[in-house]
Write a protein that holds these residues in place. Structure first.
Motif, mmCIF file in Angstrom:
data_model
loop_
_atom_site.group_PDB
_atom_site.id
_atom_site.type_symbol
_atom_site.label_atom_id
_atom_site.label_comp_id
_atom_site.label_asym_id
_atom_site.label_seq_id
_atom_site.Cartn_x
_atom_site.Cartn_y
_atom_site.Cartn_z
ATOM 1 N N TYR A 21 0.819 -1.211 0.000
ATOM 2 C CA TYR A 21 0.000 0.000 0.000
ATOM 3 C C TYR A 21 0.856 1.265 0.000
ATOM 4 O O TYR A 21 2.044 1.245 0.313
ATOM 5 N N ALA A 22 0.188 2.357 -0.368
ATOM 6 C CA ALA A 22 0.803 3.686 -0.323
ATOM 7 C C ALA A 22 -0.030 4.560 0.593
ATOM 8 O O ALA A 22 -1.253 4.410 0.665
ATOM 9 N N ALA A 23 0.620 5.484 1.294
ATOM 10 C CA ALA A 23 -0.068 6.407 2.189
ATOM 11 C C ALA A 23 -0.015 7.810 1.596
ATOM 12 O O ALA A 23 1.063 8.287 1.222
ATOM 13 N N ILE A 24 -1.181 8.459 1.510
ATOM 14 C CA ILE A 24 -1.264 9.748 0.822
ATOM 15 C C ILE A 24 -2.014 10.773 1.666
ATOM 16 O O ILE A 24 -3.104 10.502 2.177
ATOM 17 N N GLU A 25 -1.421 11.942 1.822
ATOM 18 C CA GLU A 25 -2.082 13.085 2.434
ATOM 19 C C GLU A 25 -2.468 14.060 1.326
ATOM 20 O O GLU A 25 -1.768 14.166 0.302
ATOM 21 N N ILE A 26 -3.573 14.773 1.515
ATOM 22 C CA ILE A 26 -4.091 15.678 0.490
ATOM 23 C C ILE A 26 -4.148 17.087 1.068
ATOM 24 O O ILE A 26 -4.812 17.321 2.089
ATOM 25 N N LYS A 27 -3.438 18.021 0.444
ATOM 26 C CA LYS A 27 -3.286 19.360 1.018
ATOM 27 C C LYS A 27 -3.385 20.462 -0.045
ATOM 28 O O LYS A 27 -2.856 20.306 -1.160
ATOM 29 N N ILE A 28 -4.035 21.565 0.322
ATOM 30 C CA ILE A 28 -3.906 22.787 -0.463
ATOM 31 C C ILE A 28 -2.457 23.256 -0.329
ATOM 32 O O ILE A 28 -1.906 23.304 0.775
ATOM 33 N N ALA A 29 -1.836 23.583 -1.441
ATOM 34 C CA ALA A 29 -0.402 23.869 -1.441
ATOM 35 C C ALA A 29 -0.055 25.119 -0.646
ATOM 36 O O ALA A 29 -0.549 26.216 -0.922
ATOM 37 N N SER A 30 0.778 24.930 0.366
ATOM 38 C CA SER A 30 1.435 25.998 1.120
ATOM 39 C C SER A 30 2.561 25.317 1.867
ATOM 40 O O SER A 30 2.502 24.105 2.127
ATOM 41 N N GLU A 31 3.579 26.069 2.229
ATOM 42 C CA GLU A 31 4.719 25.467 2.923
ATOM 43 C C GLU A 31 4.271 24.796 4.220
ATOM 44 O O GLU A 31 4.690 23.674 4.532
ATOM 45 N N GLU A 32 3.383 25.457 4.958
ATOM 46 C CA GLU A 32 2.908 24.912 6.224
ATOM 47 C C GLU A 32 2.101 23.632 6.013
ATOM 48 O O GLU A 32 2.316 22.629 6.700
ATOM 49 N N ASN A 33 1.182 23.664 5.068
ATOM 50 C CA ASN A 33 0.343 22.484 4.812
ATOM 51 C C ASN A 33 1.169 21.286 4.359
ATOM 52 O O ASN A 33 0.950 20.152 4.804
ATOM 53 N N ILE A 34 2.116 21.531 3.457
ATOM 54 C CA ILE A 34 2.948 20.438 2.950
ATOM 55 C C ILE A 34 3.807 19.855 4.060
ATOM 56 O O ILE A 34 3.927 18.623 4.190
ATOM 57 N N ASN A 35 4.384 20.713 4.886
ATOM 58 C CA ASN A 35 5.188 20.221 6.007
ATOM 59 C C ASN A 35 4.341 19.415 6.983
ATOM 60 O O ASN A 35 4.806 18.403 7.524
ATOM 61 N N ASP A 36 3.112 19.860 7.225
ATOM 62 C CA ASP A 36 2.192 19.103 8.094
ATOM 63 C C ASP A 36 1.907 17.721 7.509
ATOM 64 O O ASP A 36 1.874 16.719 8.235
ATOM 65 N N GLY A 37 1.708 17.690 6.189
ATOM 66 C CA GLY A 37 1.442 16.414 5.528
ATOM 67 C C GLY A 37 2.625 15.466 5.617
ATOM 68 O O GLY A 37 2.465 14.276 5.890
ATOM 69 N N ILE A 38 3.817 15.983 5.391
ATOM 70 C CA ILE A 38 5.042 15.166 5.476
ATOM 71 C C ILE A 38 5.219 14.639 6.895
ATOM 72 O O ILE A 38 5.493 13.448 7.101
ATOM 73 N N LYS A 39 5.042 15.514 7.870
ATOM 74 C CA LYS A 39 5.188 15.124 9.276
ATOM 75 C C LYS A 39 4.191 14.036 9.656
ATOM 76 O O LYS A 39 4.537 13.063 10.333
ATOM 77 N N SER A 40 2.949 14.183 9.206
ATOM 78 C CA SER A 40 1.902 13.208 9.516
ATOM 79 C C SER A 40 2.207 11.844 8.900
ATOM 80 O O SER A 40 2.036 10.802 9.547
#
Length: 430
Positions: free
Chosen positions: A366-385
């Protein structure tokens, strides 16, 4: 071959099923292109679209089955006895790819269906166009290739080199993937979808499937409940809370759970809404997984149309935009997953750890995917999660994701230092 026909990724699913089953049932929302796609593979067809044809099929069911194979029967559910005749015909003379059935609703009266069709009839659901099918994704990142080579380098594209803007994404959300809207002039495309929604619950023919579904139903209440699902899109909001919200608004003075459930069933049978199931490994560990499904629409544009939301409105409320964007991405990911023999689910545990989308393929990978509106904060939150989720799986001796990805609305495409792929939705394909 229809020269105006736009190829569908689901064709590969249809071909696979035609070569492994006697009959393929293609269901899905009205006007998403089921008949158009199936006609590309049928050698004869019978359409149950007028009163005389329906009466003929009811009087002589076998007449609907006559023709060169693969034989397409369009809107078969208007004469449910067709199911039993196909089952019996395949019992006597089984051939792969003998029949194709299409339907925009689940049959009203299933009491006449005497057999599940197991071993003879297989099912698939066609959704509206993904962004790759509508030509709005360049397809630079293939999920199939990612599963085959999860450590591959992906092309790095800087934000200024991606010509898709957040405004463009808002347009795609409100327009949807409906073939007629996709082919319309961009200036009027959202209006095409709005017209589709406005006519969704209008009964023009008392014998129409919609009329039978809506019989004894309060259309106003149906729209109220649809709007409630639209407000709770991409969430796991409980029905009791949705009912409470309707009552607190003063729109209705009474609404019990049984009534709510009956109207929800209508919306699901019409392929308007569905629940994305929860993902679970063999968790005999300390990890307590929540099993609540996530509310989604077969196409996000129906949710925005129900709420009277236009592209410009989405830009005024980025939190709500994030939920609508997630729903659209889930539509695309589900289409891409199905062509790879995969299934799309979500993850949430008792500690609040969430993953927006899990693509699980047949072998359990399986693959794990987070979905975010692009912004530095949102992307970093997604990576961290995603990294936190991977660590939790590792700590509990569970299989870790083959790859991790943050799907964004627009902007740059790259692989982060943590090994997480950051991919704009307009770069993805199956």
């Amino acid at each position: 071959m229809n020269e105006k026909y736009i190829k569908r990724l689901a064709e590969s699913v249809l071909i696979r099923k035609l070569h492994s089953s006697g009959c393929v049932l293609v269901s899905g929302p009205k006007f998403c292109g089921k008949t158009t796609m199936c006609k590309e593979y049928a050698k004869s067809s019978f359409a149950l679209k007028d009163t005389n044809t329906i009466a003929l099929a009811k009087a002589d069911v076998k007449s609907a089955l006559m023709g060169e194979t693969p034989h397409l029967i369009d809107e078969w559910q208007k004469v449910t006895e067709i199911w039993n005749y196909i089952k019996n015909d395949l019992d006597e003379d089984y051939q792969f790819g003998k029949y194709i059935l299409t339907g925009s609703v689940t049959p009203i009266d299933s009491s006449k269906i005497q057999h599940s069709g197991a071993g003879r009839i297989t099912r698939m659901i066609l959704k509206p166009f993904s962004l790759f099918e509508s030509g709005e994704s360049n397809g630079a990142i293939s999920l199939k290739e990612m599963f085959e080579n999860p450590n591959k380098d992906i092309p790095t594209v800087f934000e200024q080199d991606n010509n898709v803007s957040l405004q463009d994404i808002c347009h795609c959300i409100c327009r949807g993937g409906w073939p007629m809207a996709v082919m319309a002039d961009k200036k009027y495309a959202v209006d095409v979808t709005k017209n589709y929604y406005d006519g969704l619950f209008v009964v023009e023919d008392e014998n129409d499937d919609f009329a039978l579904f809506l019989k004894n139903k309060d259309i106003e209440l149906l729209q109220i409940i649809l709007k409630s699902f639209a407000r709770n899109i991409s969430t796991q909001t409980k029905k009791t809370k949705m009912i409470a919200g309707i009552l607190e608004s003063g729109i209705r003075s009474t609404l019990d759970e049984d009534t709510f459930n009956s109207y929800e069933k209508v919306l699901k049978n019409l392929f308007i809404i569905y629940d994305m199931p929860a993902w679970n490994q063999n968790l005999r560990t300390s990890v307590a997984v929540r099993s609540a499904p996530t509310h989604h629409f077969y196409d996000t544009s129906i949710a925005t149309a129900a709420l009277g939301i236009r592209p410009a409105d989405l830009l005024k409320d980025l939190k709500s935009l994030g939920l609508f964007f997630e729903d659209m991405v889930v539509r695309d990911l589900s289409i891409y997953s199905e062509t790879n023999n995969g299934e799309l689910k979500h993850y949430r545990d008792s500690n609040g750890q969430e993953v927006d989308a899990i693509i699980e393929i047949e072998n359990g990978t399986y693959a794990a995917i987070e979905i975010k509106i692009a912004s530095e904060e949102n992307i970093n939150d997604g990576i961290k999660s995603l990294c936190s989720f991977e660590k939790k799986m590792l700590d509990n001796n569970l299989q870790t994701p083959l790859f991790k990805m943050v799907v964004t609305s627009h902007g740059a495409c790259y692989k982060s230092e943590e090994g997480v792929y950051v991919v704009p939705i307009n770069f993805l394909k199956n």
